[in-house]
Scaffold this motif. Structure first.
Motif, PDB file in Angstrom:
ATOM      1  N   ALA A  81      35.840  41.678   3.519  1.00  0.00           N
ATOM      2  CA  ALA A  81      34.801  41.828   4.531  1.00  0.00           C
ATOM      3  C   ALA A  81      33.537  42.260   3.793  1.00  0.00           C
ATOM      4  N   CYS A  82      32.470  42.545   4.525  1.00  0.00           N
ATOM      5  CA  CYS A  82      31.181  42.823   3.874  1.00  0.00           C
ATOM      6  C   CYS A  82      30.974  44.295   3.535  1.00  0.00           C
ATOM      7  N   VAL A  83      31.877  45.174   3.971  1.00  0.00           N
ATOM      8  CA  VAL A  83      31.716  46.595   3.703  1.00  0.00           C
ATOM      9  C   VAL A  83      33.085  47.274   3.745  1.00  0.00           C
ATOM     10  N   CYS A  84      33.134  48.525   3.280  1.00  0.00           N
ATOM     11  CA  CYS A  84      34.381  49.214   2.929  1.00  0.00           C
ATOM     12  C   CYS A  84      35.460  49.254   4.010  1.00  0.00           C
ATOM     13  N   ASN A  85      35.177  49.933   5.142  1.00  0.00           N
ATOM     14  CA  ASN A  85      36.224  50.199   6.126  1.00  0.00           C
ATOM     15  C   ASN A  85      36.939  48.949   6.616  1.00  0.00           C
ATOM     16  N   PRO A  86      36.209  47.933   7.099  1.00  0.00           N
ATOM     17  CA  PRO A  86      36.916  46.741   7.562  1.00  0.00           C
ATOM     18  C   PRO A  86      37.659  46.009   6.458  1.00  0.00           C
ATOM     19  N   GLY A 371      24.937  43.419  -2.605  1.00  0.00           N
ATOM     20  CA  GLY A 371      25.719  42.725  -1.591  1.00  0.00           C
ATOM     21  C   GLY A 371      26.317  43.601  -0.514  1.00  0.00           C
ATOM     22  N   LYS A 372      26.541  44.870  -0.807  1.00  0.00           N
ATOM     23  CA  LYS A 372      27.247  45.737   0.132  1.00  0.00           C
ATOM     24  C   LYS A 372      26.631  45.684   1.530  1.00  0.00           C
ATOM     25  N   ASN A 373      27.464  45.393   2.510  1.00  0.00           N
ATOM     26  CA  ASN A 373      27.084  45.326   3.926  1.00  0.00           C
ATOM     27  C   ASN A 373      26.008  44.276   4.191  1.00  0.00           C
ATOM     28  N   SER A 374      26.013  43.213   3.407  1.00  0.00           N
ATOM     29  CA  SER A 374      25.089  42.103   3.615  1.00  0.00           C
ATOM     30  C   SER A 374      25.843  40.906   4.174  1.00  0.00           C
ATOM     31  N   GLY A 375      25.244  40.262   5.179  1.00  0.00           N
ATOM     32  CA  GLY A 375      25.817  39.041   5.729  1.00  0.00           C
ATOM     33  C   GLY A 375      25.151  37.795   5.182  1.00  0.00           C
ATOM     34  N   GLU A 376      24.273  37.964   4.185  1.00  0.00           N
ATOM     35  CA  GLU A 376      23.548  36.832   3.608  1.00  0.00           C
ATOM     36  C   GLU A 376      24.425  36.064   2.627  1.00  0.00           C
ATOM     37  N   LYS A 377      24.511  34.749   2.816  1.00  0.00           N
ATOM     38  CA  LYS A 377      25.338  33.888   1.960  1.00  0.00           C
ATOM     39  C   LYS A 377      26.714  34.548   1.816  1.00  0.00           C
ATOM     40  N   PRO A 451      29.336  41.789  14.534  1.00  0.00           N
ATOM     41  CA  PRO A 451      29.442  40.515  15.267  1.00  0.00           C
ATOM     42  C   PRO A 451      29.150  39.296  14.407  1.00  0.00           C
ATOM     43  N   GLU A 452      28.649  39.508  13.198  1.00  0.00           N
ATOM     44  CA  GLU A 452      28.306  38.377  12.334  1.00  0.00           C
ATOM     45  C   GLU A 452      29.572  37.717  11.793  1.00  0.00           C
ATOM     46  N   GLN A 453      29.615  36.414  11.880  1.00  0.00           N
ATOM     47  CA  GLN A 453      30.774  35.642  11.462  1.00  0.00           C
ATOM     48  C   GLN A 453      30.435  34.820  10.215  1.00  0.00           C
ATOM     49  N   LEU A 454      31.225  34.980   9.164  1.00  0.00           N
ATOM     50  CA  LEU A 454      31.040  34.219   7.931  1.00  0.00           C
ATOM     51  C   LEU A 454      32.285  33.393   7.680  1.00  0.00           C
ATOM     52  N   ILE A 455      32.100  32.145   7.303  1.00  0.00           N
ATOM     53  CA  ILE A 455      33.238  31.282   7.006  1.00  0.00           C
ATOM     54  C   ILE A 455      32.802  30.227   5.999  1.00  0.00           C
ATOM     55  N   ARG A 456      33.694  29.867   5.099  1.00  0.00           N
ATOM     56  CA  ARG A 456      33.370  28.818   4.126  1.00  0.00           C
ATOM     57  C   ARG A 456      34.607  28.012   3.777  1.00  0.00           C
ATOM     58  N   GLY A 457      34.349  26.777   3.427  1.00  0.00           N
ATOM     59  CA  GLY A 457      35.382  25.904   2.893  1.00  0.00           C
ATOM     60  C   GLY A 457      35.040  25.565   1.458  1.00  0.00           C
ATOM     61  N   GLN A 458      35.453  24.397   1.002  1.00  0.00           N
ATOM     62  CA  GLN A 458      35.177  23.980  -0.366  1.00  0.00           C
ATOM     63  C   GLN A 458      33.748  23.482  -0.543  1.00  0.00           C
ATOM     64  N   LYS A 459      33.116  23.068   0.568  1.00  0.00           N
ATOM     65  CA  LYS A 459      31.810  22.413   0.454  1.00  0.00           C
ATOM     66  C   LYS A 459      30.681  23.139   1.165  1.00  0.00           C
ATOM     67  N   VAL A 460      30.951  23.801   2.284  1.00  0.00           N
ATOM     68  CA  VAL A 460      29.883  24.441   3.047  1.00  0.00           C
ATOM     69  C   VAL A 460      30.265  25.871   3.425  1.00  0.00           C
ATOM     70  N   LEU A 461      29.246  26.666   3.631  1.00  0.00           N
ATOM     71  CA  LEU A 461      29.400  28.072   3.994  1.00  0.00           C
ATOM     72  C   LEU A 461      28.452  28.401   5.138  1.00  0.00           C
ATOM     73  N   LYS A 462      28.960  29.057   6.180  1.00  0.00           N
ATOM     74  CA  LYS A 462      28.114  29.615   7.233  1.00  0.00           C
ATOM     75  C   LYS A 462      28.073  31.118   7.060  1.00  0.00           C
ATOM     76  N   ASP A 463      26.883  31.683   6.890  1.00  0.00           N
ATOM     77  CA  ASP A 463      26.801  33.124   6.658  1.00  0.00           C
ATOM     78  C   ASP A 463      26.571  33.894   7.951  1.00  0.00           C
ATOM     79  N   GLY A 464      26.411  35.208   7.829  1.00  0.00           N
ATOM     80  CA  GLY A 464      26.250  36.053   8.997  1.00  0.00           C
ATOM     81  C   GLY A 464      24.932  35.881   9.711  1.00  0.00           C
ATOM     82  N   ARG A 465      24.001  35.194   9.073  1.00  0.00           N
ATOM     83  CA  ARG A 465      22.700  34.927   9.690  1.00  0.00           C
ATOM     84  C   ARG A 465      22.654  33.527  10.316  1.00  0.00           C
TER      85      ARG A 465
END
Length: 538
Positions: A81-86, A371-377, A451-465
């Motif tokens: 995840a993007c930060v420690c606890n989760p 990067g810590k707690n960043s939803g960018e890329k 609430p930001e959702q990040l997901i990626r495959g081999q070719k594309v990535l959707k970031d938290g923004r």
């Protein structure tokens, strides 16, 4: 294809059955991006002031982990995840936040306990099969060392014993060290004070988990059935002092536990959640603006490490380290991690367990300031992942996708525990990939930041923004992907993967609809949460 895969899986089972139950060491570092590990080859890393740098003086040197990564594997794209606890909840449970409700550090779902009191929903209540539990059920001795940061009772997380450098600020009663902060009212205002100096501290509220540390022992033989402050014996109290380094204390007790289990003929699981990598207040130099206090000096001679015994004198913020402590910098923390992995290897060799122990090295999220707690890329969630398992077929760099959620089911398969079919797990065991000719591990990976959702495959990535990136090529800084603004400018395979990923997300995107534990009304309108990029659902 199915027949080939089945034969591969049967070979895996035969390999594991033929060997003794393997010991497992999970070394979970704190706030370290993949780019900080030299094996990842990034042209950019982090300097002591949290800025990007290419200066080789700030480049970590990790001969032990480099060798382990080549003899074992290193995963090119592993996510937490993007930060420690989760991330810790994800690691322990093998589940994402839509189940355990740990959305961010200060943004967790609540439950109502037996007394009718509302509080953070402990992960062991949402997820009664944690990685410690599955090892216990398979007959393993289990040990938890380092940072805690988990709600509820330590002992309910599936560990027989523990040595903690507490991350929880509720642990305020330590009588042995004044390297801590406390809030006092000064001129009617709540002010953070450095207890060591009595002066105002320009930092966040914390305890000293590195030097002169706060340490707790859980169920150690000297205090069986109890969780107590350490030092807890006349000898340890005499030896404790400014020179005492928290990560060393953790290692001492962990190695002792391993030896005791070895003598009992019992396999062990070590879950070592070190603070190393996390920034901290520098108690030896309270005015310092650098982010990572120095470590004891260690030197690699090409075959082994030598550690210089720290010597520190002084009091009340005026200290002299006599040249026995490194300068500040995350690179020195990574170097010290390498030294600790070497310590593990030495102990395993000594016990004759080196050929029967799986070692997993990773981190909980990206580096502080980068990067810590960043939803960018994938800045917040791209972490190092090194795995060494005797008998594995794969070696060296593996251009595959992996999640820290995969660790729990991997542990279950390694120890021989079968997760019930009706028990939901989001992670996928990496054992079939490691021990067979299977070319891929998984098709996509997922992370979140509130609430930001990040997901990626081999070719594309959707970031938290909600931006999309072309990840088919690997930039030399590991992050400078090209943004996809015109989908007609990319291949059809990119567009197809995007549609597949968008079909997956709704299952996990429950932040606004199911934020709390089941049956508890939403508290979203009553809490102040971290700032998020996504707009609140209407």
């Amino acid at each position: 294809m199915k027949k080939i895969l089945l034969l591969g899986l049967l070979a895996v089972a035969a390999t594991l059955k033929a060997a003794d139950k393997p010991n497992i060491i999970i070394y979970y570092a704190d706030d370290i991006s993949a780019r900080e590990f030299p094996i990842y080859g990034s042209k950019v890393w982090t300097d002591p002031m949290r800025e990007d740098t290419t200066d080789p003086i700030y480049r970590a040197k990790t001969p032990v982990m480099d060798r382990l990564a080549e003899q074992g594997v290193w995963i090119k794209t592993a996510w937490a995840a993007c930060v420690c606890n989760p991330s810790r909840a994800m690691m322990m449970s093998g589940r994402y936040a839509y189940i355990h409700k740990w959305w961010n550090n200060k943004d967790k779902g609540v439950s109502i306990d037996d007394r009718g009191k509302m509080g953070t929903w402990p992960v062991y209540e949402s997820s009664p099969l944690l990685l410690g539990h599955v090892a216990q059920k398979a007959g393993y001795g289990t040990y938890w060392a380092g940072k805690t940061q988990m709600a509820g009772e330590y002992a309910k997380h599936g560990f027989d014993e523990g040595c903690f450098t507490p991350g929880g600020l509720s642990d305020q009663d330590n009588p042995y060290t004044d390297f801590k902060h406390e809030y006092q009212k000064i001129n009617g205002e709540k002010t953070l004070i450095n207890v060591d100096t009595g002066k105002v501290a320009d930092t966040y509220w914390q305890h000293g988990w590195y030097w002169y540390p706060h340490v707790k022992l859980m169920n150690h033989p000297t205090d069986a059935g109890k969780t107590v402050w350490w030092p807890n014996t006349k000898k340890s109290r005499k030896e404790f002092g400014l020179h005492t380094y928290g990560p060393d204390v953790e290692m001492e007790f962990t190695l002792d536990f391993m030896e005791r289990k070895h003598e009992e003929g019992k396999p062990f699981l070590i879950y070592h959640t070190t603070h190393l990598g996390h920034d901290a207040f520098n108690w030896f130099d309270p005015e310092s603006k650098s982010k990572w206090p120095g470590t004891p000096i260690v030197r690699w001679d090409g075959e082994k490490y030598k550690r210089i015994q720290p010597r520190i004198t002084g009091d009340e913020g005026n200290y002299n380290t006599h040249g026995t402590v490194t300068p500040s910098g995350i690179h020195n923390h990574v170097n010290y991690i390498d030294y600790q992995i070497w310590q593990y290897q030495q102990k395993l060799e000594e016990m004759g367990e080196a050929d029967n122990t799986v070692i997993i090295i990773c981190a909980d999220n990206g580096t502080s300031g980068y990067g810590k707690n960043s939803g960018e890329k994938q800045k917040g969630c791209h972490i190092p992942m090194i795995i060494y398992a005797p008998g594995m077929k794969k070696q060296g760099e593996q251009d595959v996708l992996m999640s820290v959620a995969d660790i729990m089911p991997t542990v279950a398969e390694l120890v021989g525990f079968e997760i019930p079919k009706d028990y939901a797990v989001d992670g996928e065991s990496v054992v079939p990939f490691l021990f067979s000719d299977k070319p891929e591990h998984r098709q996509w990976i997922y992370a979140h930041r509130g609430p930001e959702q990040l997901i990626r495959g081999q070719k594309v990535l959707k970031d938290g923004r909600d931006k999309w990136w072309n990840v088919a090529e690997s930039p030399d800084d590991l992050i400078s992907f090209s943004e996809i603004k015109n989908w007609n400018s990319v291949l059809e395979t990119h567009r197809e993967e995007r549609e597949e990923l968008l079909e997956i997300l709704p299952e996990f995107d429950l932040y606004y609809d199911e934020h709390e534990a089941p049956g508890v009304p939403s508290q979203l309108g009553k809490k102040k949460f971290p700032r998020y990029a996504r707009k609140t659902k209407s």
